[in-house]
Design a protein around this motif. Structure first.
Motif, PDB file in Angstrom:
ATOM      1  N   LYS A  51       0.832  -1.211   0.000  1.00  0.00           N
ATOM      2  CA  LYS A  51       0.000   0.000   0.000  1.00  0.00           C
ATOM      3  C   LYS A  51       0.867   1.261   0.000  1.00  0.00           C
ATOM      4  N   TYR A 101      -1.134  -3.637  -3.621  1.00  0.00           N
ATOM      5  CA  TYR A 101      -2.031  -4.772  -3.846  1.00  0.00           C
ATOM      6  C   TYR A 101      -1.312  -6.115  -3.691  1.00  0.00           C
ATOM      7  N   GLN A 131     -19.316   4.985   8.766  1.00  0.00           N
ATOM      8  CA  GLN A 131     -18.497   6.195   8.684  1.00  0.00           C
ATOM      9  C   GLN A 131     -18.490   6.947  10.013  1.00  0.00           C
ATOM     10  N   LYS A 134     -13.699  -6.329   8.766  1.00  0.00           N
ATOM     11  CA  LYS A 134     -13.829  -7.021   7.488  1.00  0.00           C
ATOM     12  C   LYS A 134     -15.148  -7.768   7.481  1.00  0.00           C
ATOM     13  N   HIS A 140     -13.784  -3.938   3.793  1.00  0.00           N
ATOM     14  CA  HIS A 140     -12.536  -3.903   4.548  1.00  0.00           C
ATOM     15  C   HIS A 140     -12.403  -2.559   5.256  1.00  0.00           C
ATOM     16  N   GLY A 141     -11.896  -2.599   6.472  1.00  0.00           N
ATOM     17  CA  GLY A 141     -11.591  -1.379   7.198  1.00  0.00           C
ATOM     18  C   GLY A 141     -10.321  -1.560   8.006  1.00  0.00           C
ATOM     19  N   SER A 181      -9.413   3.925   7.563  1.00  0.00           N
ATOM     20  CA  SER A 181      -9.559   3.700   6.123  1.00  0.00           C
ATOM     21  C   SER A 181     -10.620   2.640   5.856  1.00  0.00           C
ATOM     22  N   LEU A 182     -11.520   2.939   4.916  1.00  0.00           N
ATOM     23  CA  LEU A 182     -12.583   2.013   4.542  1.00  0.00           C
ATOM     24  C   LEU A 182     -12.493   1.708   3.051  1.00  0.00           C
ATOM     25  N   ASP A 183     -12.797   0.467   2.689  1.00  0.00           N
ATOM     26  CA  ASP A 183     -12.726   0.068   1.289  1.00  0.00           C
ATOM     27  C   ASP A 183     -13.652  -1.126   1.087  1.00  0.00           C
ATOM     28  N   GLY A 184     -13.954  -1.417  -0.165  1.00  0.00           N
ATOM     29  CA  GLY A 184     -14.792  -2.574  -0.448  1.00  0.00           C
ATOM     30  C   GLY A 184     -15.120  -2.671  -1.919  1.00  0.00           C
ATOM     31  N   GLU A 185     -15.642  -3.830  -2.315  1.00  0.00           N
ATOM     32  CA  GLU A 185     -16.019  -4.047  -3.707  1.00  0.00           C
ATOM     33  C   GLU A 185     -17.050  -5.159  -3.788  1.00  0.00           C
TER      34      GLU A 185
END
Length: 311
Positions: A143, A173, A237, A251, A266-267, A271-275
């Motif tokens: 990252k 990644y 959030q 997660k 994912h957190g 930081s937060l992310d996802g797909e």
């Protein structure tokens, strides 16, 4: 936690020559999210959950290795993905001195994945982070896209100060040269040589941490109800806004009412992310699962907040 270990493992298992490897996934929480994210033959994918391999469930690892040893002709090797909370030294010792480990199992290498953005914070707050770097044969600094060249250099210098012998791979990644990664082997001496002052020594010169901070815990939330997307995003959030410093890792696999595919969430701290899993590779029987690992977790508050997101 959240540095990219599972992504690295998925990248490795995409290679044809790793299809005959047994994979052992260790989860700190009761619910295993990572196992569901890994595409691998079911009969060669095992999960050890609800604790760390370095302490509570180390005996479970030995038992599983004995079970695997009965079918060694079918496998090319074993890859273990430990919890991000694990200290490697007790696991290294297990392979080195535990007579219960079946004959033929040898620890070839330890790889540590580091989240570049949270390196300094993790080293300051969690002694396991320093242990993981100090024990590694190779460190992957992951990252790094958001870092400047100077920040990357500083991060590599910090890693080298803890472990001058391990090479450091800079990437995003978890993309690495798998052949190069697996070309590294541990020296005949099973114990790493620590740079003075880099890690807290025990009385016999070895670091054996069998317990984690008492205020760090995991909590698992799950439901068969569909999740309201807007309410969930607003809740998560706000949770990060007010409690981000205590949220080490989140997660989950979520089923939103307005999506046909499960959402992989994912957190890591703030930081937060996802797909969306549009290829429908996950098999969770349409049950939404969310794992939260952190300090001083208020379970009642987390439960009520999650339940308010039901559609």
């Amino acid at each position: 936690l959240g540095a990219g270990k599972t992504t690295l493992l998925k990248n490795i298992l995409e290679r044809e020559n790793f299809q005959r490897y047994v994979v052992i996934v260790n989860e700190f929480a009761q619910i295993g999210i990572d196992k569901q994210l890994i595409v691998h033959e079911e009969e060669t994918l095992f999960e050890l959950s609800n604790g760390c391999l370095c302490c509570e469930i180390r005996s479970d690892l030995v038992s599983l290795l004995n079970e695997i040893s009965e079918h060694t002709e079918d496998y090319a090797g074993v890859i273990i993905e430990t919890s991000g909370m694990a200290s490697p030294m007790p696991i290294i010792q297990t392979f080195s001195v535990d007579e219960a480990v079946p004959e033929g199992f040898e620890l070839e290498r330890v790889v540590t994945v580091v989240d570049a953005g949270y390196l300094d914070i993790n080293l300051a707050e969690y002694p396991e982070a320093a242990d993981q770097i100090a024990c590694a044969d190779r460190v992957i600094l992951n990252k790094t896209s958001a870092l400047s060249d100077a920040e990357k250099t500083q991060a590599v210098s910090r890693i080298t100060s803890l472990n001058p012998q391990a090479g450091c791979i800079i990437t995003d990644y978890s993309r690495v040269d798998v052949d190069e990664l697996f070309s590294v082997r541990r020296e005949s001496n099973p114990f790493p040589v620590f740079k003075p002052g880099s890690i807290q020594p025990a009385q016999n010169g070895l670091v054996i941490r069998a317990a984690h901070e008492s205020n760090v815990s995991s909590f698992c939330l799950q439901t068969e109800n569909k999740i309201n997307t807007d309410i969930f995003l607003d809740w998560i959030q706000k949770l990060v806004m007010y409690h981000g410093n205590d949220l080490i890792r989140m997660k989950g696999i979520l089923f939103f009412y307005d999506e046909n595919s499960p959402f992989v969430f994912h957190g890591v701290r703030n930081s937060l992310d996802g797909e969306l899993d549009e290829e429908q590779q996950l098999t969770t029987n349409n049950i939404s699962q969310l794992v939260v690992i952190g300090r001083n977790l208020d379970r009642d508050q987390l439960t009520s907040g999650f339940e308010a997101c039901f559609y």
